[in-house]
Design an enzyme around this catalytic site. Structure first.
Site, PDB file in Angstrom:
ATOM      1  N   ASP A  65     -22.490   1.672  27.769  1.00  0.00           N
ATOM      2  CA  ASP A  65     -22.619   0.504  26.923  1.00  0.00           C
ATOM      3  C   ASP A  65     -23.153  -0.614  27.809  1.00  0.00           C
ATOM      4  O   ASP A  65     -22.541  -0.939  28.817  1.00  0.00           O
ATOM      5  CB  ASP A  65     -21.245   0.142  26.365  1.00  0.00           C
ATOM      6  CG  ASP A  65     -21.313  -1.016  25.394  1.00  0.00           C
ATOM      7  OD1 ASP A  65     -22.391  -1.237  24.817  1.00  0.00           O
ATOM      8  OD2 ASP A  65     -20.296  -1.693  25.227  1.00  0.00           O
TER       9      ASP A  65
ATOM     10  N   TRP B  29     -21.561  -4.009  18.890  1.00  0.00           N
ATOM     11  CA  TRP B  29     -20.805  -2.897  18.289  1.00  0.00           C
ATOM     12  C   TRP B  29     -21.703  -2.013  17.434  1.00  0.00           C
ATOM     13  O   TRP B  29     -21.378  -0.860  17.186  1.00  0.00           O
ATOM     14  CB  TRP B  29     -19.644  -3.438  17.447  1.00  0.00           C
ATOM     15  CG  TRP B  29     -18.554  -3.983  18.310  1.00  0.00           C
ATOM     16  CD1 TRP B  29     -18.148  -5.268  18.408  1.00  0.00           C
ATOM     17  CD2 TRP B  29     -17.751  -3.235  19.228  1.00  0.00           C
ATOM     18  NE1 TRP B  29     -17.143  -5.374  19.320  1.00  0.00           N
ATOM     19  CE2 TRP B  29     -16.871  -4.158  19.840  1.00  0.00           C
ATOM     20  CE3 TRP B  29     -17.680  -1.893  19.596  1.00  0.00           C
ATOM     21  CZ2 TRP B  29     -15.939  -3.773  20.796  1.00  0.00           C
ATOM     22  CZ3 TRP B  29     -16.762  -1.508  20.545  1.00  0.00           C
ATOM     23  CH2 TRP B  29     -15.899  -2.448  21.138  1.00  0.00           C
TER      24      TRP B  29
ATOM     25  N   GLN C 238      -9.906  -0.663  19.952  1.00  0.00           N
ATOM     26  CA  GLN C 238     -11.231  -0.358  19.393  1.00  0.00           C
ATOM     27  C   GLN C 238     -11.199  -0.188  17.878  1.00  0.00           C
ATOM     28  O   GLN C 238     -12.219   0.126  17.273  1.00  0.00           O
ATOM     29  CB  GLN C 238     -11.763   0.951  19.985  1.00  0.00           C
ATOM     30  CG  GLN C 238     -12.000   0.899  21.464  1.00  0.00           C
ATOM     31  CD  GLN C 238     -13.162   0.020  21.800  1.00  0.00           C
ATOM     32  OE1 GLN C 238     -14.042  -0.189  20.980  1.00  0.00           O
ATOM     33  NE2 GLN C 238     -13.158  -0.530  22.997  1.00  0.00           N
TER      34      GLN C 238
ATOM     35  N   TRP D 257     -15.233   0.076  17.911  1.00  0.00           N
ATOM     36  CA  TRP D 257     -15.972   1.330  17.813  1.00  0.00           C
ATOM     37  C   TRP D 257     -15.539   2.199  16.652  1.00  0.00           C
ATOM     38  O   TRP D 257     -16.361   2.773  15.937  1.00  0.00           O
ATOM     39  CB  TRP D 257     -15.818   2.089  19.134  1.00  0.00           C
ATOM     40  CG  TRP D 257     -16.828   3.166  19.337  1.00  0.00           C
ATOM     41  CD1 TRP D 257     -18.177   3.055  19.215  1.00  0.00           C
ATOM     42  CD2 TRP D 257     -16.571   4.521  19.703  1.00  0.00           C
ATOM     43  NE1 TRP D 257     -18.778   4.263  19.486  1.00  0.00           N
ATOM     44  CE2 TRP D 257     -17.814   5.174  19.792  1.00  0.00           C
ATOM     45  CE3 TRP D 257     -15.404   5.234  19.967  1.00  0.00           C
ATOM     46  CZ2 TRP D 257     -17.910   6.513  20.156  1.00  0.00           C
ATOM     47  CZ3 TRP D 257     -15.510   6.569  20.335  1.00  0.00           C
ATOM     48  CH2 TRP D 257     -16.767   7.196  20.415  1.00  0.00           C
TER      49      TRP D 257
ATOM     50  N   LYS E 157       0.969  -6.765  31.146  1.00  0.00           N
ATOM     51  CA  LYS E 157      -0.420  -6.346  31.134  1.00  0.00           C
ATOM     52  C   LYS E 157      -0.966  -6.397  32.558  1.00  0.00           C
ATOM     53  O   LYS E 157      -0.668  -7.309  33.319  1.00  0.00           O
ATOM     54  CB  LYS E 157      -1.195  -7.313  30.241  1.00  0.00           C
ATOM     55  CG  LYS E 157      -2.467  -6.736  29.690  1.00  0.00           C
ATOM     56  CD  LYS E 157      -3.054  -7.683  28.678  1.00  0.00           C
ATOM     57  CE  LYS E 157      -4.462  -7.228  28.332  1.00  0.00           C
ATOM     58  NZ  LYS E 157      -5.056  -8.031  27.287  1.00  0.00           N
TER      59      LYS E 157
END
Length: 1119
Positions: free
Chosen positions: A87, A586, A622, A626, A659
């Site tokens: 990508d 996208w 996603q 996606w 995170k």
RNA sequence: GGGCUUGUAGCUCAGGUGGUUAGAGCGCUACACUGAUAAUGUAGAGGUCCGUGGUUCGAGUCCACGCAGGCCCA
């Protein structure tokens, strides 16, 4: 003859490198695809990563999940092509380049040419490709890196164009507008990224208005009125009064409670009934006025009386029509009614929200959903525009305020006495017209342009859309056929997203991306969507001929600025320029099923064979990325799903659940992990620890544990096998010993193994790698290593190479080889070595790699559930006996005479009898005695079968349970004998129990030492006779002699002679004499003799005894 | 603010369709075993199953409302 490799201190990281080298040299990945040629395809799509950042540990997780199922399906015989991809477009790349060059978006085309800028992006985006490729290899992710699709390549972009053209031709591509932050001062839209710059949101004091929207007196609305004279108004609050002339709707919350309050307007003193949220009444009406009567009100009174007259919920109000508040411009279809909006709250305002579709994103959306129009005017060029122009001024149609700036964009002196903001002027007008219920200053945060420091407007800007809403139902319908893991992501997060679908906004005002292939005349009347380079060339030729373009350009690159320089000619002969937008990245990734093959321009067959995907996997983030764009494009272009199975995996957090981020320094370096623990342990840990769709708290300690517990145990088991198999030259050359001639434990482990094969197969078929890994792990650690091998050790190292020994080798070999295959999708490196170590000697498989093998078949005949059950009994009994020994401090080496097991059924007795020998040798006891009812010594325990009784007695359950608990031994006996027993529930009610209604167990044997688990009870005879004592001493001697052998570094097969000094303790001498043969056999001694005096003997401590002993290696023995 | 998701022992996790004493591994403590030995076994300590209500004879499990963490979207 070949030998099994033996390893000392196996290094798993080194193993990984060695196996990787083997794969490369022998092109194993290639072969795993080519050897399945002609078989059914298993289609996998690689969601392309972006290589402009370095890979993290979460990529190992995501890619392990992808890899596992591709390998599994390969083992199952499918051909699994896996084309890699990159990508390469998008905002992150551009921002990175801007940061590195120290420029902003505004500088592009000024300080740096678009050409140079894009060149820079092209270089940047592949900067870390080498690291990515390296990680891909090292972690064992098999994907074709040699022929990846790359989204910035011309062919890829051309495919995107072709797809866009197809959508265009179907009428799915249109130009509209979205509400975006816009800076009138700078004359430009602002991205959310720009708006999030520090300092952009700041406190401002605005004039706010609660306006009165008068309800129309029409039949459908009459439920709101008490009489014809009543003036009923909705009241709604706004912090942007300048949007009120554009109002076309009001939004209420569906479940929010509203009331109608009769009162008076505070500015005009006119009676009015206002509708607002019940919770907010106290904000507009003083509690002090609650007792005042409406009739007593006199204009000008400070306290205004009020009366709550009716109550509604939001859904009651939907559809109610009202009079336009500021009727400057008329809509082109019905407007001015109440709609339901999910964003409405009762936190501030009135619980009713004023909607102006041209100046709010929520407003725009809710209006579109309810078919409410926006108020627009036509400018001098014939283009439609909202009631405020791009400089921030009211248009001339808004007569009273025409030309006024809605905010102070001209730097007027606000401190001047005459200065009145436009908002204030609007407030004054509304007050005069009896349309303002309250006007006040309000301080709040509002975004400002980072360049002009002026407040931004939310303003409609041109955008190109794909009309996904046109196929919404089909999107939802086809989504239901997709197997989502976890299911909730498909029905919940993704399903809800589809339910609330809006059209896909394709436009991006950037430079590095796929350009929108649409050329338009300046007036917008004519346009052309280009679907290929060939078509573009043709059109260019026409344009040159028509003279709108000087000379046809040579199309080397479909990016900006080259395509921007192309001017085409319309049918009517006008010049057409490319719409300057790029498309959402996208779209690039969602187009990969087609564009990776340069379809639809070529490779039709390849595309068709590889569409849709059987399986994809990406992060749950996603879902709207996606996962959605793949689905949307597939439905619109092919009327099909794009993927049949999808795993949406969770995040990888640090060990504290935070995170990971490079800034915080808690990011785990995947290369370090793999380098330290090897790829398999990292993969196994991640997969076995939590299901992929849960978040994983990554802790390196867990990797260590996995390595030690699972791989260490498996390696130990293999080492054990290799050691003895090499001594005995076992190469699996002989025919299989038939199952019926193998031992109970052989048949048991093979039964368990086949059960395992079946389980792992179904877990993997169900896309649940975690359950598969855990099942394999439990089998290896608990069943194979800690039970089978432990119980059968002696068969491997003792005695002749006979059929029994052969059976043991074959059994263990089969287990190891099967485990290698089963575990190979998850731990591809270690299992490769294990498989090859085994197979290089036995040659049982014709393939050179475990990844070229077939998934093991379940030998159904080998599965014996009865056998598995009785082995479980053996384990439980052994555990109970161990625990009894422990309580009495009797060591296992001390033999005991017998154990007693109460058996209440013949079946249980037979089951235990079948494994009696195992139990006896495991716990070092001579015999088992079974006692049944007839013995008369059992004490029974009774317990209600709650599940069954509950269904029958329901509420009386407590009484029944109490009655059952009170039954004595005689009662229990009666119940068993007669098959029924009457219990008393209360004074006048009885019930009859059958043996099915209760569970009877034997928990005690009076006078014996007992232990129990579940329904199983074991008693142990702890009497140690003289004979048992001697045997215990003999066993201790064996143990000490074995230790001596080890200390003297003797090889396993070395023979010895033993000499013992006669002891002062007669029982020791007796043990040596009586167990002479036993001791010799166990210790590989050729002789054991007494001597009166031993000069160089070793002193051994055996409990209270001391023994001098000497061992001597027999040098004449040849092996 | 909305949607989705997670919450069980110090840590990591199991606990079909509700069934009365909630489990495993690791870690900790003690003891034992020893030709797999940097292994293994047994036992012990360790739990308001996030909270509060509710349904039920019975709730870790079902329902409602909260709390906390996470992701996505506003």
């Amino acid at each position: 003859m070949g030998k099994y490799n033996e390893y000392k201190n196996l290094n798993y990281a080194k193993l990984g490198e060695d196996v990787l080298a083997f794969w490369k040299e022998n092109n194993i990945f290639g072969k795993s695809v080519t050897t399945r040629e002609g078989n059914e395809n298993f289609v996998f799509y690689e969601g392309p990563p972006s290589a402009n950042g370095t890979p993290g540990i979460h990529h190992v997780m995501a890619r392990a999940v992808k890899d596992i199922f591709c390998r599994y399906k390969t083992l199952k015989g499918f051909q699994v092509n896996r084309k890699g991809g990159w990508d390469t477009h998008g905002l992150p790349v551009e921002l990175q380049v801007e940061k590195e060059l120290g420029i902003t978006k505004e500088d592009i085309g000024k300080k740096i040419t678009v050409e140079e800028y894009n060149q820079r992006c092209r270089e940047t985006v592949m900067r870390f490709k080498n690291q990515w490729d390296d990680l891909t290899e090292k972690m064992g992710y098999w994907v074709d890196l040699n022929n990846p699709y790359i989204t910035f390549e011309n062919e890829y972009i051309e495919s995107c164009w072709a797809l866009l053209k197809r959508l265009y031709d179907k009428g799915y591509l249109y130009k509209g507008y979205t509400i975006q932050p816009y800076s009138p001062g700078a004359g430009t839209g602002l991205s959310s990224h720009e708006l999030n710059q520090p300092g952009c949101y700041r406190m401002v004091k605005d004039t706010t208005i609660v306006a009165q929207f008068e309800v129309k007196k029409i039949t459908r609305n009459m439920f709101l009125f008490d009489n014809e004279e009543e003036n009923v108004c909705f009241i709604a609050w706004t912090t942007t009064p300048w949007t009120l002339p554009s109002n076309t709707a009001l939004a209420v919350g569906k479940g929010i409670k509203y009331v109608k309050v009769k009162s008076f307007n505070p500015y005009t003193f006119e009676p009015v009934s206002v509708i607002l949220a019940k919770d907010l009444v106290s904000r507009y009406f003083s509690d002090k006025a609650k007792d005042l009567a409406l009739e007593d009100y006199k204009p000008g009174d400070k306290l205004i009386p009020f009366k709550v007259a009716a109550e509604f919920v939001g859904s009651d109000l939907a559809g109610v029509e009202y009079h336009q508040l500021m009727p400057y411009v008329q809509p082109d279809k019905p407007a001015f009614r109440v709609v339901v909006g999910d964003f409405v709250t009762t936190e501030d305002g009135t619980g009713i929200v004023h909607i102006s579709p041209t100046f709010g994103a929520d407003d725009f959306r809710v209006a579109a959903q309810n078919d409410i129009p926006a108020l627009l005017v036509t400018d001098e060029f014939g283009k439609t525009m909202p009631l405020v122009d791009k400089q921030g001024r009211f248009v001339k149609e808004v007569t009273d305020f025409a030309g006024m700036y809605v905010k102070n964009y001209t730097g007027e002196d606000e401190t001047g006495a005459d200065y009145k903001p436009t908002d204030v002027k609007i407030a004054i007008k509304l007050k005069e017209e009896n349309k303002a219920f309250r006007v006040e200053k309000y301080e709040h945060t509002y975004p400002h342009c980072w360049r002009t420091d002026k407040p931004v407007l939310y303003y409609p800007l041109d955008s190109w859309f794909i009309k996904t809403t046109a196929v919404k139902d089909r999107l939802i319908e086809l989504n239901k056929t997709i197997n989502w893991k976890p299911e909730s992501t498909g029905t919940g997060r993704f399903g809800n997203w589809l339910e609330n679908l809006v059209d896909w906004n394709l436009s991006r005002s950037r430079y590095w991306g796929t350009p929108l292939p649409i050329w338009r005349t300046e007036d917008g009347d004519e346009e052309l969507c280009i679907g290929s380079i060939a078509q573009l060339n043709q059109e260019m030729a026409k344009a040159v001929e028509a003279g709108v373009m000087d000379a046809a350009a040579d199309i080397k690159d479909l990016h900006r600025p080259y395509v921007d320089n192309i001017i085409l000619v319309s049918k009517s002969g006008k010049a057409m320029y490319r719409e300057p937008d790029l498309i959402d990245v996208w779209f690039d990734s969602g187009a990969m099923p087609y564009a990776q093959w340069h379809y639809p321009l070529e490779n039709k067959n390849t595309f068709e064979q590889n569409f849709p995907a059987d399986y994809i996997a990406e992060g749950v983030d996603q879902t709207r990325g996606w996962f959605f764009t793949l689905h949307a494009l597939a439905v619109m272009l092919e009327d099909s799903v794009a993927y049949k199975n999808v795993i949406a995996n969770g995040l990888v957090l640090d060990k504290n659940g935070n995170k990971m981020s490079k800034r915080l320094g808690n990011a785990v370096d995947p290369f370090e992990m793999i380098g330290k623990y090897g790829p398999d342990a990292v993969r196994w840990y991640m997969i076995a620890n939590a299901p992929p769709w849960d978040n994983l708290k990554f802790n390196a300690d867990g990797v260590v544990e996995t390595q030690r517990r699972f791989f260490g145990t498996l390696q130990n088991t293999y080492s054990f096998f290799a050691l003895y198999a090499n001594l005995d030259n076992f190469t699996y050359a002989e025919a299989d010993v038939p199952l019926e001639r193998r031992t109970e434990s052989d048949r048991w482990i093979i039964s368990k193994l086949n059960t395992l094969v079946q389980e792992v197969d179904s877990y993997l078929a169900d896309y649940d790698p975690t359950k598969a890994a855990r099942a394999i792990q439990d089998f290896v650690v608990d069943d194979l290593s800690n039970w089978y091998v432990r119980l059968n050790r002696k068969r491997f190292w003792k005695g002749e190479y006979n059929e029994d020994k052969m059976a043991a080798y074959q059994t263990l070999y089969t287990c190891l080889e099967t485990i290698a295959k089963l575990a190979s999708p998850i731990a591809p490196f270690y299992t490769e070595q294990l498989f090859r170590d085994l197979n290089s000697v036995s040659g049982r498989n014709s393939v050179e790699s475990v990844h070229l093998a077939d998934f093991p078949e379940v030998a159904k005949g080998a599965v014996d559930k009865d056998l598995e059950e009785r082995m479980q009994l053996a384990q439980t009994v052994s555990s109970l006996v161990h625990s009894l020994r422990k309580k009495q401090m009797i060591k296992v080496r001390q033999p005991l005479q017998r154990i007693l097991i109460p058996v209440l059924s013949e079946h249980t007795k037979q089951q235990i009898q079948a494994v009696e020998d195992l139990i006896l040798s495991e716990v070092n006891v001579k015999e088992v005695e079974y006692i049944d009812d007839t013995s008369g010594i059992l004490v029974k325990k009774i317990k209600p079968n709650f599940k069954k009784l509950g269904q029958v007695f329901g509420p009386k359950m407590k009484l029944v349970a109490a009655a059952v608990q009170q039954m004595n031994q005689e009662d229990i006996a009666k119940l068993e004998r007669e098959g029924g027993f009457e219990i008393l529930l209360n004074d006048d009610e009885t019930a009859v129990l059958t043996p099915d209604d209760v569970e009877i167990s034997s928990e005690d044997i009076p006078g014996w030492l007992v232990a129990n688990e579940g329904k199983l009870t074991v008693a142990l005879d702890i009497t140690i006779t003289e004979e048992l004592k001697q045997e215990g001493i003999a066993r201790d001697l064996v143990n000490r002699i074995q230790n001596l052998r080890k200390d003297s570094n003797l090889e396993v097969q070395d023979k010895i002679h033993i000499r013992v000094q006669r002891s002062a303790a007669p029982e020791v001498n007796a043990a040596v004499e009586n167990y002479n043969a036993y001791i010799c056999a166990e210790t590989q001694a050729l002789s054991l003799e007494f001597v009166d005096e031993l000069v160089d003997g070793t002193l051994l401590d055996i409990d209270e005894y001391q023994v001098y002993i000497q061992i001597q290696i027999e040098s004449n023995v040849t092996i």
